[in-house]
Design a protein around this motif. Structure first.
Motif, short mmCIF file in Angstrom:
data_model
loop_
_atom_site.label_atom_id
_atom_site.label_comp_id
_atom_site.label_asym_id
_atom_site.label_seq_id
_atom_site.Cartn_x
_atom_site.Cartn_y
_atom_site.Cartn_z
N LEU A 46 -22.78 28.58 29.23
CA LEU A 46 -21.52 29.17 29.19
C LEU A 46 -20.55 28.44 27.59
O LEU A 46 -20.91 27.13 27.64
CB LEU A 46 -20.75 28.68 30.19
N VAL A 47 -19.65 28.95 27.52
CA VAL A 47 -18.33 29.26 26.31
C VAL A 47 -17.26 29.32 27.17
O VAL A 47 -16.55 30.27 27.29
CB VAL A 47 -18.77 30.11 24.92
N ASP A 48 -15.99 28.64 26.73
CA ASP A 48 -15.11 28.52 27.26
C ASP A 48 -13.82 28.04 25.96
O ASP A 48 -13.93 26.95 25.24
CB ASP A 48 -14.58 27.32 28.59
N LEU A 49 -13.17 28.91 25.59
CA LEU A 49 -12.42 28.60 24.60
C LEU A 49 -10.89 28.89 25.47
O LEU A 49 -10.24 27.63 24.52
CB LEU A 49 -12.15 30.12 23.95
N GLN A 50 -10.59 28.27 26.30
CA GLN A 50 -9.21 27.45 26.67
C GLN A 50 -9.41 25.87 27.84
O GLN A 50 -9.80 26.09 28.99
CB GLN A 50 -8.66 28.07 27.04
#
Length: 385
Positions: A46-50
């Motif tokens: 998973l990738v979370d930019l915030q």
């Protein structure tokens, strides 16, 4: 951390058994198997930019220590996260600088550095108006200041990769152009900008709407307004917080239908993600209330959210539970699509040979995702097996 050579599971899209062969942190090949002895599903990490914080750690607090950053990364690995951006909100330049120093110190560890793909500055160049400003402190909101960006980027050793700002200021277009020229992507958010300002911002390089539909006035004209304006811009990607509180289901459905390939999830998580209900003090909103249902709001104005108490995993789960997306679609929105935005590539992201071995092995029960293993750059960083 143990380096893995192979991992087997069911492909998250096809449900067919596969074996992924790994070498030096990269996917070397993917084989289809006739049978598989594991019931678990393989997907991109998973990738979370915030991410403002997680499980008791707030990247914005002055007491932040290197050990806090390390702890938060480990907890994010447990939740299937392999890539994220610590997000720093509006504060004094000295406070933001100190937070950056701690994050960069933690990134001396190779795996943590690989997991922290960049730093997201959410402010201070945002709207001063109540509503669009959200929970950001008014006293530190300011007009776009390129010299400040340069100073902070020097402290960050080049690791500031995303800035959310409002294009309602006269100096915004120039700042956007300079940021893009230096490899910093720019998002529109916390804005009260009018149509022409938004259009100009996109023309000079703004490429994302930060948590579209939130950080807005409680009442807006039917049209025009800054939500419609951003949604209508084909070149703008859209990030949304699908925690069940930030946006109603019909709004998310419309956003996703309008930009099916360019909408991805962010958690906007705070340190309260994973904590019990109660009243807390926070750099984001001051005194905040976390309800037993998981809604995080400003105590003095409960209509205004104070960020999220959800993980990206739980945002993904909500989309599935609400029948807004299938498992594979929701996973793509929390992994492949944000990486596509960051890299500006769409064909070489995900489970493909040559890509980084950032992987999760999980089981889903009803609408819940149970992480069994997390691999970062081919190394086992979490296992519950």
């Amino acid at each position: 951390m143990e380096e893995q050579k192979t991992i087997e599971g069911l492909h998250y899209r096809t449900q067919r058994p596969i074996r992924i062969n790994l070498d030096q942190g990269v996917i070397r090949s993917i084989e289809e198997l006739k049978e598989c002895f594991t019931p678990y599903i393989l997907a991109p990490g998973l990738v979370d930019l915030q991410v403002n914080g997680f499980q008791g750690v707030d990247f914005n607090e002055p007491e932040l220590e290197v050990s806090d950053v390390v702890f938060s990364v480990q907890k994010l690995w447990e939740n299937g996260m392999t890539t994220f951006m610590p997000t720093l909100i509006t504060a004094s330049e000295s406070a933001v600088s100190e937070s950056i120093k701690i994050i960069i110190e933690a990134c001396k560890d190779t795996l943590i550095n690989a997991t922290v793909t960049g730093i997201h500055l959410e402010g201070p160049f945002i709207s001063r108006e109540t509503g669009p400003r959200g929970a950001h402190p008014l006293e530190f909101v300011c007009e776009p200041d390129w010299d400040m960006v340069v100073r902070l980027q020097e402290v960050a050793k080049g690791k500031i990769k995303l800035i959310t700002l409002s294009p309602e200021y006269e100096g915004a277009p120039e700042l956007i152009e300079k940021c893009v020229g230096q490899g910093i992507q720019v998002a529109i958010g916390h804005t009260a900008a009018h149509s022409a300002q938004i259009k100009h911002a996109v023309e000079v390089g703004a490429s994302l709407s930060t948590h579209l539909g939130n950080a807005a006035h409680l009442l807006l004209p039917r049209h025009p307004n800054y939500i419609w304006d951003q949604l209508a811009m084909d070149s703008l990607w859209t990030s949304i917080v699908s925690d069940g509180f930030h946006l109603p289901d019909p709004v998310m459905k419309v956003f996703m239908k309008t930009k099916p390939e360019n909408t991805f999830l962010v958690s906007d998580s705070t340190k309260f993600a994973g904590l019990p209900a109660g009243t807390y003090q926070s750099p984001i909103g001051g005194t905040v209330l976390l309800t037993k249902e998981g809604r995080l709001c400003m105590q003095e104005n409960p209509e205004l959210l104070a960020g999220s108490a959800a993980s990206l995993k739980s945002c993904l789960e909500y989309l599935v539970k609400a029948n807004l997306a299938t498992w594979s679609q929701a996973i793509d929105m929390a992994s492949v699509k944000p990486l596509s935005y960051l890299t500006q590539k769409s064909s070489s992201i995900g489970l493909q040979a040559g890509n980084n071995a950032d992987l999760i092995l999980f089981e889903h029960k009803d609408s819940k995702m149970e992480i069994k293993k997390t691999l970062k750059a081919g190394k086992l960083v979490y296992s519950s097996l």
